[in-house]
Enzyme design. Sequence first.
Site, mmCIF file in Angstrom:
data_model
loop_
_atom_site.group_PDB
_atom_site.id
_atom_site.type_symbol
_atom_site.label_atom_id
_atom_site.label_comp_id
_atom_site.label_asym_id
_atom_site.label_seq_id
_atom_site.Cartn_x
_atom_site.Cartn_y
_atom_site.Cartn_z
ATOM 1 N N ASP A 186 36.180 29.314 39.283
ATOM 2 C CA ASP A 186 34.808 29.592 39.698
ATOM 3 C C ASP A 186 34.860 29.902 41.179
ATOM 4 O O ASP A 186 35.622 29.279 41.932
ATOM 5 C CB ASP A 186 33.883 28.400 39.421
ATOM 6 C CG ASP A 186 32.421 28.851 39.396
ATOM 7 O OD1 ASP A 186 32.152 30.038 39.135
ATOM 8 O OD2 ASP A 186 31.537 28.008 39.646
ATOM 9 N N GLY A 238 31.264 42.578 42.991
ATOM 10 C CA GLY A 238 30.435 41.527 43.591
ATOM 11 C C GLY A 238 30.075 41.813 45.041
ATOM 12 O O GLY A 238 29.632 42.913 45.397
ATOM 13 N N ASP A 255 32.010 42.189 47.528
ATOM 14 C CA ASP A 255 33.104 42.823 48.288
ATOM 15 C C ASP A 255 32.639 43.856 49.320
ATOM 16 O O ASP A 255 33.200 43.897 50.422
ATOM 17 C CB ASP A 255 34.117 43.478 47.328
ATOM 18 C CG ASP A 255 35.072 42.461 46.722
ATOM 19 O OD1 ASP A 255 35.154 41.331 47.244
ATOM 20 O OD2 ASP A 255 35.740 42.791 45.728
ATOM 21 N N HIS A 301 40.525 34.701 48.640
ATOM 22 C CA HIS A 301 40.311 33.395 48.041
ATOM 23 C C HIS A 301 41.007 33.260 46.688
ATOM 24 O O HIS A 301 41.777 32.350 46.449
ATOM 25 C CB HIS A 301 38.792 33.195 47.878
ATOM 26 C CG HIS A 301 38.113 34.418 47.278
ATOM 27 N ND1 HIS A 301 38.140 35.635 47.888
ATOM 28 C CD2 HIS A 301 37.462 34.606 46.112
ATOM 29 C CE1 HIS A 301 37.506 36.523 47.138
ATOM 30 N NE2 HIS A 301 37.095 35.930 46.048
HETATM 31 P P1 ITT Z 1 33.362 34.891 34.800
HETATM 32 O O1 ITT Z 1 32.518 33.646 34.910
HETATM 33 O O2 ITT Z 1 33.244 35.613 33.478
HETATM 34 O O3 ITT Z 1 34.795 34.666 35.151
HETATM 35 P P2 ITT Z 1 31.870 35.785 37.136
HETATM 36 O O4 ITT Z 1 31.536 37.185 37.582
HETATM 37 O O5 ITT Z 1 30.738 34.864 36.835
HETATM 38 O O6 ITT Z 1 32.866 35.964 35.912
HETATM 39 P P3 ITT Z 1 32.620 33.822 39.169
HETATM 40 O O7 ITT Z 1 31.754 32.817 38.517
HETATM 41 O O8 ITT Z 1 33.978 33.374 39.580
HETATM 42 O O9 ITT Z 1 32.788 35.134 38.250
HETATM 43 O O10 ITT Z 1 31.970 34.389 40.465
HETATM 44 C C1 ITT Z 1 30.593 34.262 40.709
HETATM 45 C C2 ITT Z 1 30.097 35.473 41.460
HETATM 46 O O11 ITT Z 1 30.683 35.463 42.782
HETATM 47 C C3 ITT Z 1 30.479 36.822 40.864
HETATM 48 O O12 ITT Z 1 29.564 37.222 39.883
HETATM 49 C C4 ITT Z 1 30.454 37.717 42.078
HETATM 50 O O13 ITT Z 1 29.129 38.076 42.395
HETATM 51 C C5 ITT Z 1 30.958 36.789 43.180
HETATM 52 N N1 ITT Z 1 32.414 36.939 43.348
HETATM 53 C C6 ITT Z 1 33.388 36.202 42.769
HETATM 54 N N2 ITT Z 1 34.590 36.618 43.160
HETATM 55 C C7 ITT Z 1 34.385 37.646 44.009
HETATM 56 C C8 ITT Z 1 35.218 38.512 44.740
HETATM 57 O O14 ITT Z 1 36.538 38.409 44.669
HETATM 58 N N3 ITT Z 1 34.661 39.444 45.506
HETATM 59 C C9 ITT Z 1 33.321 39.568 45.578
HETATM 60 N N4 ITT Z 1 32.457 38.815 44.911
HETATM 61 C C10 ITT Z 1 32.976 37.863 44.132
#
Ligand code: ITT
Length: 193
Positions: free
Chosen positions: A68, A149, A151, A176
């Site tokens: 997460d 996301g 980025d 990260h």
């Molecule tokens: P899953 O739960 O299916 O893995 P998710 O998109 O919900 O996919 P996360 O819960 O890890 O993934 O991440 C939450 C949000 O944080 C994600 O929707 C993005 O908006 C942002 N995020 C996560 N990792 C990122 C990254 O490497 N670069 C930019 N934004 C990121």
Amino acid sequence: MNIIFATNNAHKLSEVQAVLGDGFRLLTPRDCAITEELPETQTTLEGNARQKARYLYNHTGHDCFADDTGLEVEALGGAPGVHSARYATDGHDFAANNRLLLRNLEGKTDRRARFRTVICLILGGEEHLFEGIVEGRIIDQERGTAGFGYDPLFIPEGCDRTFAEMDAATKNALSHRGRAVRKLADYLHSIEK
Ligand code: ITT
């Protein structure tokens, strides 16, 4: 080694596969006939990573890991944090999230932010946590089209490009998730010996 990665995000899957390398074959929940959304109802990144990994382990009995990630913005008291995916809407609307982030930072000079990833691995029924952090700042308009996301709005410390202006290997070297996954990979390699 086959291991399930608890994600349905194709970008994350390819980032993590690139860091882990060919020695690991990543399966997704869908490969294991799990089509429902994995539960993510906790109030911390650690809690959500654990919850997703346990759900998968309980339903498959297979070694697995979940991550997460949150974007923690200083001037917003750590928001959006654990709510990063659903900051602006109920879905994963990256464009709307970015617009809301820029609106909430309007007029703020403190632009410091960090991405934080927590991975929970369940191996032979035992849990292990790994963390990766990258410090940086939020710029005032989107730049670049790579990644996903937040980025296009995030410039890591010591750089002049956003994550969305970098190729995948460069982002992985700094990010990260790259940092957390390298800790996971080191651990998996150490127990293979
Ligand atoms: P899953 O739960 O299916 O893995 P998710 O998109 O919900 O996919 P996360 O819960 O890890 O993934 O991440 C939450 C949000 O944080 C994600 O929707 C993005 O908006 C942002 N995020 C996560 N990792 C990122 C990254 O490497 N670069 C930019 N934004 C990121």
